[in-house]
Design a protein around this motif. Sequence first.
Motif, PDB file in Angstrom:
ATOM      1  N   PHE A   1      -6.457  -4.365   1.953  1.00 40.86           N
ATOM      2  CA  PHE A   1      -6.172  -3.255   2.868  1.00 40.86           C
ATOM      3  C   PHE A   1      -5.561  -3.805   4.154  1.00 40.86           C
TER       4      PHE A   1
ATOM      5  N   ARG B   1      -4.050   3.428  -5.283  1.00 39.53           N
ATOM      6  CA  ARG B   1      -4.737   3.056  -4.042  1.00 39.53           C
ATOM      7  C   ARG B   1      -6.250   3.121  -4.181  1.00 39.53           C
ATOM      8  N   TRP B   2      -6.766   4.203  -4.779  1.00 44.08           N
ATOM      9  CA  TRP B   2      -8.187   4.501  -4.667  1.00 44.08           C
ATOM     10  C   TRP B   2      -8.946   4.580  -5.986  1.00 44.08           C
TER      11      TRP B   2
ATOM     12  N   MET C   1      -9.595  -3.591  -3.066  1.00 45.93           N
ATOM     13  CA  MET C   1      -9.251  -2.674  -1.983  1.00 45.93           C
ATOM     14  C   MET C   1      -9.603  -3.269  -0.629  1.00 45.93           C
TER      15      MET C   1
ATOM     16  N   MET D   1       2.261   2.391  -3.369  1.00 41.57           N
ATOM     17  CA  MET D   1       1.337   2.846  -4.408  1.00 41.57           C
ATOM     18  C   MET D   1       1.182   4.361  -4.387  1.00 41.57           C
TER      19      MET D   1
ATOM     20  N   PHE E   1       0.831  -1.202   0.000  1.00 41.10           N
ATOM     21  CA  PHE E   1       0.000   0.000   0.000  1.00 41.10           C
ATOM     22  C   PHE E   1       0.865   1.252   0.000  1.00 41.10           C
TER      23      PHE E   1
END
Length: 218
Positions: free
Chosen positions: A91, A78-79, A87, A73, A70
Amino acid sequence: MDAASTRAALHLRDRLAHVYWIGGGSGAGKSTIAARVAHQYSLGRYATDDVMGEHARRSTPENTPYLRQFMAMDMDDRWVNRSPDTMLDTFHWYRGEAFGLIVEDLLALPADRGVIAEGFRLLPELVAPLLAEPRRAVWLLPTPEFRRAAFDSREGLWQIAGRTSDPERALRNLLERDRMFTERLDATVTSMRLPVIRVAPGTTEDDLAAQVAESLGL
């Protein structure tokens, strides 16, 4: 579990007997309610959200592989560029990484005063083995309507989404990921027969604080 492991687990339960745990889904009011109940009953408060950065620094790559991925990135990866399912499944905090550091922190606190530990990182499958009795923990699960209203009043998610190239898509992904996380929590606490409070629209802060205090036996 062998005899030595059983003794160690029981010893850890005894050392954490002064801890009350409030976990749950995003937008359920955990931090607000924990602060109110802690003040009302003269308890300490340990907010797991507040130590995420510290725990990231204290953790090792071997123990937190998803955290390392994470951190490598950029914000879009990430999003924006991943599905909410991916995700959710990758996570790091949802996978319980660095939970041992939460336990370390709690063990370092004075044991002569009760303390409320709160945050979404308190996954039921990790907390349950530490409970001397089930009522020492409760999970707050917001209904979709309550969660949406809570998020609409926050700026935190928009601050995250706004740092991507597609804020609207990032926000949709975040909201969907958190919805699925809450559903997963609901299934887990239900199957484990752990205390749960479902937070619906119309629930006042006073009502929820009273329900949590009663559930925890305060």
